[in-house]
Design a protein around this motif. Sequence first.
Motif, short mmCIF file in Angstrom:
data_model
loop_
_atom_site.label_atom_id
_atom_site.label_comp_id
_atom_site.label_asym_id
_atom_site.label_seq_id
_atom_site.Cartn_x
_atom_site.Cartn_y
_atom_site.Cartn_z
N ASP A 22 0.74 -1.30 -0.12
CA ASP A 22 0.00 -0.03 0.00
C ASP A 22 0.80 1.19 0.00
O ASP A 22 0.58 2.28 -0.65
N PHE A 23 1.93 1.32 1.07
CA PHE A 23 2.88 2.44 0.87
C PHE A 23 3.51 2.46 -0.64
O PHE A 23 3.67 3.72 -1.14
N GLY A 24 3.88 1.50 -1.12
CA GLY A 24 4.49 1.39 -2.51
C GLY A 24 3.66 1.96 -3.48
O GLY A 24 4.28 2.80 -4.42
N ARG A 25 2.38 1.45 -3.59
CA ARG A 25 1.77 2.33 -4.66
C ARG A 25 1.15 3.78 -4.41
O ARG A 25 1.46 4.25 -5.51
N TYR A 26 1.29 3.96 -3.43
CA TYR A 26 1.14 5.53 -3.08
C TYR A 26 2.43 6.14 -3.38
O TYR A 26 2.64 7.24 -4.23
N PHE A 27 3.57 5.74 -2.97
CA PHE A 27 4.97 6.32 -3.42
C PHE A 27 5.23 6.43 -4.94
O PHE A 27 5.55 7.66 -5.28
#
Length: 281
Positions: A22-27
């Motif tokens: 989830d953090f990766g797709r936001y980032f």
Amino acid sequence: MIDSLPPLAILLEKGPAIFAFDFGRYFVAAGVTSAIVWGLRRSSIAARKIQTREATAADKRREFAQSLQTVGVYLFVSLFIIWGVDTGVLHRFQGSYGVWGDAALLAAIIVAHDAYFYWAHRAMHHPKLFRHFHRAHHRSITPTPWAAYSFAIPEAFVMILFVPIWLFFVATPVWVMFLWINFQIIRNAMGHAGFELHPRWWLSTPLTRWINTTTHHDLHHAGGFNSNYGLYFTWWDKWMGTEHPRYAERFHEVVREVAVPQAGGEMTETISLHSVQPSRS
């Protein structure tokens, strides 16, 4: 009902992977959009920047920190979503309804999420709710792509609540959910880009004019707090009379090309810049 791990066990087993995803797709979405804006600002269409005000480094740090907090909330709720799927309370499966069936379901999720977002967003602007739910997001008067998940904890719960509600009613293939959540974060980052990314004919065709532009959401941040609540589409704002009265005019101001004289008498195409001055009220 089948045997299922409790949420705490799911956290220990799958938590790091869920958080990283989830953090990766936001980032990636915010980072790529920021890189595109950075490049465009140094190009011949630099005047597509919607506001004259510049977001500060402190603004971006706050947006990133609040988005990281939101990812933590999403991780917490995801544990219960996984538990709900495993126990049969929520519906998701590994199969497919076929290409056209899955495509129709993806379109249905997008339409349903847009309706959910409009009404939840509008509710959070109620004076009794705004301070606790939505004021943190509106600290970004001049938003950047890093504001895509810049929510207070209560708002983050409201935003993620759509997923278990949807899965309670609709059995949805994994890959359809995957496409939707990535579409959602990309559109969210674009909406906070602060730079109009859509072509200048966007509001002139019946196939595209009902799809939100960056200007549409930027006007909401810049002071039109009681207008432009929609996420993907403009239709709820049009139907409910909440579209900013200057939306179309402002969009055309941002993307309009005008000829300006250059040294030696030559004429060069550039973009007019009549930026809205943000209000802090």
